[in-house]
Design a protein around this motif. Structure first.
Motif, PDB file in Angstrom:
ATOM      1  N   ARG A 128       0.861  -1.183   0.000  1.00  0.00           N
ATOM      2  CA  ARG A 128       0.000   0.000   0.000  1.00  0.00           C
ATOM      3  C   ARG A 128       0.898   1.234   0.000  1.00  0.00           C
ATOM      4  O   ARG A 128       1.796   1.358   0.842  1.00  0.00           O
ATOM      5  CB  ARG A 128      -0.909   0.025   1.217  1.00  0.00           C
ATOM      6  CG  ARG A 128      -1.769   1.302   1.323  1.00  0.00           C
ATOM      7  CD  ARG A 128      -2.703   1.274   2.516  1.00  0.00           C
ATOM      8  NE  ARG A 128      -3.746   0.265   2.322  1.00  0.00           N
ATOM      9  CZ  ARG A 128      -4.637  -0.070   3.264  1.00  0.00           C
ATOM     10  NH1 ARG A 128      -4.594   0.516   4.452  1.00  0.00           N
ATOM     11  NH2 ARG A 128      -5.557  -0.986   3.013  1.00  0.00           N
ATOM     12  N   THR A 129       0.642   2.133  -0.940  1.00  0.00           N
ATOM     13  CA  THR A 129       1.403   3.373  -0.969  1.00  0.00           C
ATOM     14  C   THR A 129       0.467   4.556  -0.742  1.00  0.00           C
ATOM     15  O   THR A 129      -0.614   4.636  -1.335  1.00  0.00           O
ATOM     16  CB  THR A 129       2.155   3.561  -2.302  1.00  0.00           C
ATOM     17  OG1 THR A 129       2.853   4.824  -2.272  1.00  0.00           O
ATOM     18  CG2 THR A 129       1.223   3.541  -3.497  1.00  0.00           C
ATOM     19  N   HIS A 130       0.877   5.439   0.132  1.00  0.00           N
ATOM     20  CA  HIS A 130       0.172   6.703   0.331  1.00  0.00           C
ATOM     21  C   HIS A 130       0.608   7.665  -0.770  1.00  0.00           C
ATOM     22  O   HIS A 130       1.786   7.736  -1.120  1.00  0.00           O
ATOM     23  CB  HIS A 130       0.479   7.267   1.710  1.00  0.00           C
ATOM     24  CG  HIS A 130       0.001   6.366   2.807  1.00  0.00           C
ATOM     25  ND1 HIS A 130      -1.280   6.405   3.299  1.00  0.00           N
ATOM     26  CD2 HIS A 130       0.633   5.385   3.485  1.00  0.00           C
ATOM     27  CE1 HIS A 130      -1.424   5.491   4.236  1.00  0.00           C
ATOM     28  NE2 HIS A 130      -0.278   4.851   4.362  1.00  0.00           N
ATOM     29  N   LEU A 131      -0.352   8.391  -1.308  1.00  0.00           N
ATOM     30  CA  LEU A 131      -0.102   9.299  -2.424  1.00  0.00           C
ATOM     31  C   LEU A 131      -0.555  10.698  -2.037  1.00  0.00           C
ATOM     32  O   LEU A 131      -1.724  10.904  -1.691  1.00  0.00           O
ATOM     33  CB  LEU A 131      -0.870   8.837  -3.662  1.00  0.00           C
ATOM     34  CG  LEU A 131      -0.528   7.426  -4.175  1.00  0.00           C
ATOM     35  CD1 LEU A 131      -1.539   6.987  -5.223  1.00  0.00           C
ATOM     36  CD2 LEU A 131       0.885   7.391  -4.740  1.00  0.00           C
ATOM     37  N   ASP A 132       0.378  11.651  -2.078  1.00  0.00           N
ATOM     38  CA  ASP A 132       0.011  13.033  -1.788  1.00  0.00           C
ATOM     39  C   ASP A 132      -1.118  13.445  -2.738  1.00  0.00           C
ATOM     40  O   ASP A 132      -0.946  13.451  -3.963  1.00  0.00           O
ATOM     41  CB  ASP A 132       1.217  13.953  -1.986  1.00  0.00           C
ATOM     42  CG  ASP A 132       2.181  13.894  -0.808  1.00  0.00           C
ATOM     43  OD1 ASP A 132       2.064  12.966   0.008  1.00  0.00           O
ATOM     44  OD2 ASP A 132       3.065  14.769  -0.725  1.00  0.00           O
ATOM     45  N   THR A 133      -2.265  13.774  -2.168  1.00  0.00           N
ATOM     46  CA  THR A 133      -3.460  14.082  -2.965  1.00  0.00           C
ATOM     47  C   THR A 133      -3.800  15.545  -2.754  1.00  0.00           C
ATOM     48  O   THR A 133      -4.755  15.910  -2.077  1.00  0.00           O
ATOM     49  CB  THR A 133      -4.606  13.141  -2.557  1.00  0.00           C
ATOM     50  OG1 THR A 133      -4.135  11.781  -2.638  1.00  0.00           O
ATOM     51  CG2 THR A 133      -5.796  13.280  -3.480  1.00  0.00           C
ATOM     52  N   ILE A 134      -2.947  16.377  -3.352  1.00  0.00           N
ATOM     53  CA  ILE A 134      -3.004  17.820  -3.131  1.00  0.00           C
ATOM     54  C   ILE A 134      -3.032  18.505  -4.489  1.00  0.00           C
ATOM     55  O   ILE A 134      -2.086  18.381  -5.276  1.00  0.00           O
ATOM     56  CB  ILE A 134      -1.780  18.290  -2.312  1.00  0.00           C
ATOM     57  CG1 ILE A 134      -1.757  17.567  -0.955  1.00  0.00           C
ATOM     58  CG2 ILE A 134      -1.799  19.802  -2.130  1.00  0.00           C
ATOM     59  CD1 ILE A 134      -0.488  17.753  -0.174  1.00  0.00           C
ATOM     60  N   PRO A 135      -4.107  19.215  -4.817  1.00  0.00           N
ATOM     61  CA  PRO A 135      -4.201  19.890  -6.111  1.00  0.00           C
ATOM     62  C   PRO A 135      -3.048  20.880  -6.285  1.00  0.00           C
ATOM     63  O   PRO A 135      -2.599  21.475  -5.303  1.00  0.00           O
ATOM     64  CB  PRO A 135      -5.550  20.610  -6.031  1.00  0.00           C
ATOM     65  CG  PRO A 135      -6.318  19.873  -4.971  1.00  0.00           C
ATOM     66  CD  PRO A 135      -5.301  19.411  -3.987  1.00  0.00           C
ATOM     67  N   PRO A 136      -2.567  21.066  -7.504  1.00  0.00           N
ATOM     68  CA  PRO A 136      -3.047  20.442  -8.748  1.00  0.00           C
ATOM     69  C   PRO A 136      -2.335  19.144  -9.112  1.00  0.00           C
ATOM     70  O   PRO A 136      -2.606  18.578 -10.167  1.00  0.00           O
ATOM     71  CB  PRO A 136      -2.724  21.528  -9.785  1.00  0.00           C
ATOM     72  CG  PRO A 136      -1.441  22.130  -9.279  1.00  0.00           C
ATOM     73  CD  PRO A 136      -1.558  22.138  -7.776  1.00  0.00           C
ATOM     74  N   HIS A 137      -1.409  18.676  -8.253  1.00  0.00           N
ATOM     75  CA  HIS A 137      -0.600  17.517  -8.611  1.00  0.00           C
ATOM     76  C   HIS A 137      -1.314  16.192  -8.379  1.00  0.00           C
ATOM     77  O   HIS A 137      -0.832  15.142  -8.805  1.00  0.00           O
ATOM     78  CB  HIS A 137       0.717  17.536  -7.820  1.00  0.00           C
ATOM     79  CG  HIS A 137       1.596  18.693  -8.137  1.00  0.00           C
ATOM     80  ND1 HIS A 137       1.519  19.888  -7.466  1.00  0.00           N
ATOM     81  CD2 HIS A 137       2.552  18.860  -9.078  1.00  0.00           C
ATOM     82  CE1 HIS A 137       2.392  20.740  -7.963  1.00  0.00           C
ATOM     83  NE2 HIS A 137       3.027  20.148  -8.947  1.00  0.00           N
ATOM     84  N   ASP A 138      -2.462  16.216  -7.696  1.00  0.00           N
ATOM     85  CA  ASP A 138      -3.116  14.951  -7.362  1.00  0.00           C
ATOM     86  C   ASP A 138      -3.532  14.179  -8.607  1.00  0.00           C
ATOM     87  O   ASP A 138      -3.427  12.949  -8.653  1.00  0.00           O
ATOM     88  CB  ASP A 138      -4.318  15.193  -6.453  1.00  0.00           C
ATOM     89  CG  ASP A 138      -5.338  16.163  -7.036  1.00  0.00           C
ATOM     90  OD1 ASP A 138      -4.922  17.158  -7.643  1.00  0.00           O
ATOM     91  OD2 ASP A 138      -6.543  15.915  -6.865  1.00  0.00           O
ATOM     92  N   THR A 139      -3.976  14.878  -9.637  1.00  0.00           N
ATOM     93  CA  THR A 139      -4.390  14.192 -10.857  1.00  0.00           C
ATOM     94  C   THR A 139      -3.210  13.478 -11.506  1.00  0.00           C
ATOM     95  O   THR A 139      -3.318  12.310 -11.918  1.00  0.00           O
ATOM     96  CB  THR A 139      -5.010  15.193 -11.847  1.00  0.00           C
ATOM     97  OG1 THR A 139      -6.171  15.776 -11.240  1.00  0.00           O
ATOM     98  CG2 THR A 139      -5.394  14.506 -13.145  1.00  0.00           C
ATOM     99  N   ILE A 140      -2.073  14.153 -11.589  1.00  0.00           N
ATOM    100  CA  ILE A 140      -0.880  13.532 -12.172  1.00  0.00           C
ATOM    101  C   ILE A 140      -0.479  12.303 -11.363  1.00  0.00           C
ATOM    102  O   ILE A 140      -0.229  11.227 -11.918  1.00  0.00           O
ATOM    103  CB  ILE A 140       0.289  14.548 -12.215  1.00  0.00           C
ATOM    104  CG1 ILE A 140      -0.062  15.754 -13.080  1.00  0.00           C
ATOM    105  CG2 ILE A 140       1.561  13.875 -12.732  1.00  0.00           C
ATOM    106  CD1 ILE A 140       0.953  16.870 -13.010  1.00  0.00           C
ATOM    107  N   THR A 141      -0.424  12.436 -10.051  1.00  0.00           N
ATOM    108  CA  THR A 141       0.044  11.355  -9.200  1.00  0.00           C
ATOM    109  C   THR A 141      -0.856  10.127  -9.311  1.00  0.00           C
ATOM    110  O   THR A 141      -0.375   8.994  -9.471  1.00  0.00           O
ATOM    111  CB  THR A 141       0.115  11.831  -7.740  1.00  0.00           C
ATOM    112  OG1 THR A 141       0.999  12.948  -7.648  1.00  0.00           O
ATOM    113  CG2 THR A 141       0.623  10.719  -6.837  1.00  0.00           C
ATOM    114  N   TRP A 142      -2.168  10.324  -9.220  1.00  0.00           N
ATOM    115  CA  TRP A 142      -3.075   9.184  -9.278  1.00  0.00           C
ATOM    116  C   TRP A 142      -3.117   8.560 -10.666  1.00  0.00           C
ATOM    117  O   TRP A 142      -3.269   7.332 -10.801  1.00  0.00           O
ATOM    118  CB  TRP A 142      -4.471   9.589  -8.805  1.00  0.00           C
ATOM    119  CG  TRP A 142      -4.565   9.576  -7.304  1.00  0.00           C
ATOM    120  CD1 TRP A 142      -4.332  10.614  -6.463  1.00  0.00           C
ATOM    121  CD2 TRP A 142      -4.895   8.448  -6.481  1.00  0.00           C
ATOM    122  NE1 TRP A 142      -4.503  10.212  -5.156  1.00  0.00           N
ATOM    123  CE2 TRP A 142      -4.848   8.897  -5.136  1.00  0.00           C
ATOM    124  CE3 TRP A 142      -5.229   7.134  -6.740  1.00  0.00           C
ATOM    125  CZ2 TRP A 142      -5.123   8.059  -4.059  1.00  0.00           C
ATOM    126  CZ3 TRP A 142      -5.499   6.275  -5.663  1.00  0.00           C
ATOM    127  CH2 TRP A 142      -5.437   6.742  -4.346  1.00  0.00           C
TER     128      TRP A 142
END
Length: 438
Positions: free
Chosen positions: A138-152
């Motif tokens: 399980r990896t935690h992913l920084d879900t902070i706009p505007p980068h959240d779309t790129i990361t996910w």
């Protein structure tokens, strides 16, 4: 150990293996410290049989004598941060503190987290984990706009590409104070649900915390999501969001799985407070994951001063209450932890030392096998049983002492019964990504 071409066609007989009884449905336990001796037959990529040593191998099987070497199932890493991994060369932590780590990681995200940068660093990390024997993460992913779309989007791509090597789960990560914006959580929760992920957050001690927690539980329940919290990663004994999460779980009757990571401040609280909190955690059915290497690096750090405590939570007391407990890698070569290689053998043996999981070691190996697998919702991982895939780690070490003394010793990683190539990627492969800030 075995070569990447192993095995030849047909069944394989792993003779004289030492196997943890806790991972074999309690079948074996006659060597002490929860270990037993067995012969394991692999056929068509699965475990065909587990039997006492000395029983004749099936006709035509290739016999491999392990000479008492430990056999573990593929390992399970419940708490990682693939998106932050391997940025230390361009974004080190100037003083090693938690506050500086937050600032450095944020600055790196803003400056460098393109799809290509994320994909290459995350792929590098997955190559390491796979080579070391991890099968689920399980990896935690920084879900902070505007980068959240790129990361996910990158995570979704990698999850698909790595599906036959590492089972990946994604968990959203953001500071809970962002829930002051009522539009924030629904959008994030919908994205997580679309990716089959877990809804997560950092539960800082902020005004309105209890209301924010209820929002998290409600959003998860409405979408059938599990919850994963970063909790009380501080030495401040006044940080008690673990208690508040347990109370909210009981109040709402939440039926999904809940994991709380870190829980460092619990070790700084008085005995009565600890007892009340752990009773609530046990009643709520919450699982706890400790991150011993990262939190020893971060907690109680002051320049010129020797740290006074270890930064880990109370795993012995939790397990005594029946609370599911695990340990995991956490950060890797980033401002939160300068070291690490997503090697769960290293994590387990370091935890043995740091948390005194010895004398005897017994069934503590569940911390990196069955328990994190259960908390991820996969009851087939972290076990050695007939009918399961032959995803195994074969070690030259014969017992817990030899493993703890030489965790980097020889090992062979089998996937579906075949030895994988264990060459680790070279740090030089990422040099061009690090040139920005050199």
């Amino acid at each position: 150990m075995l070569s990447g071409a192993f095995p030849p066609a047909g069944p394989v007989h792993l003779a004289n293996a030492t196997v943890p009884s806790a991972l074999t449905a309690g079948m074996l336990n006659h060597l002490g410290e929860g270990l037993g001796r067995a012969d394991i037959v692999i056929d068509q990529g699965e475990i065909a049989s587990i039997s006492p040593p000395g029983i004749a191998a099936p006709e035509g099987a290739t016999r491999v004598d392990l000479d008492g070497g430990l056999v573990l199932p593929g390992l399970v890493d419940l708490h990682t941060h693939l998106d932050k991994g391997h940025i230390w060369p361009r974004r080190p932590n100037p003083d090693g503190t938690f506050a500086s780590a937050l600032e450095a990681a944020q600055a790196d995200r803003v400056a460098h987290w393109s799809a290509d940068d994320l994909r290459r660093r995350m792929s590098f990390a997955l190559q390491c984990a796979h080579a070391h024997g991890t099968v689920a993460m399980r990896t935690h992913l920084d879900t902070i706009p505007p980068h959240d779309t790129i990361t996910w989007d990158v995570f979704t791509e990698l999850r698909r590409d790595w599906a036959d090597r590492v089972d990946l789960q994604g968990s959203a990560l953001f500071g809970i104070e962002r829930l002051a914006d009522p539009a924030y959580l629904p959008r994030i929760a919908d994205r997580v649900a679309a990716c089959g992920g877990t809804l997560g957050v950092v539960s800082y001690m902020v005004d309105g915390l209890d209301g924010y927690l209820r929002q998290m539980f409600r959003a998860a329940a409405e979408r059938g999501l599990d919850l994963d919290f970063h909790v009380d990663e501080t030495g401040d004994p006044g940080a008690d969001s673990l208690r508040r999460i347990a109370e909210t779980a009981l109040e709402t009757g939440f039926s999904g799985r809940i994991v709380c990571g870190h829980c460092c401040s619990l070790a700084r609280q008085d005995a009565d407070t600890v007892d009340r909190t752990l009773d609530l955690v046990a009643r709520a059915g919450i699982g706890v994951v400790s991150l011993p290497m990262c939190n020893m690096f971060l907690m109680d750090r002051e320049p010129g001063r020797t740290p006074r405590w270890r930064g880990v939570t109370l795993l012995h007391e939790m397990r005594a209450r029946g609370i599911p407990v695990a340990v995991a890698s956490d950060n890797t070569r980033d401002p939160f932890y300068a070291y690490g290689d997503l090697d769960m053998i290293e994590v387990f043996t370091q935890a043995m030392r740091i948390l005194h999981l010895d004398m005897p070691v017994g069934d503590w190996v569940r911390l990196v096998t069955t328990t994190p697998a259960d908390l991820m919702g996969d009851p087939t991982r972290g076990r050695i049983d007939v009918g399961l895939p032959a995803d195994l780690v074969l070690l030259r070490a014969r017992d817990w002492n030899e493993l703890g003394a030489r965790p980097s010793g020889p090992r062979t990683v089998l996937r579906a019964g075949r030895a994988i190539a264990r060459a680790l990627p070279d740090y030089r492969d990422l040099d061009d990504l690090m040139e920005h800030d050199r």
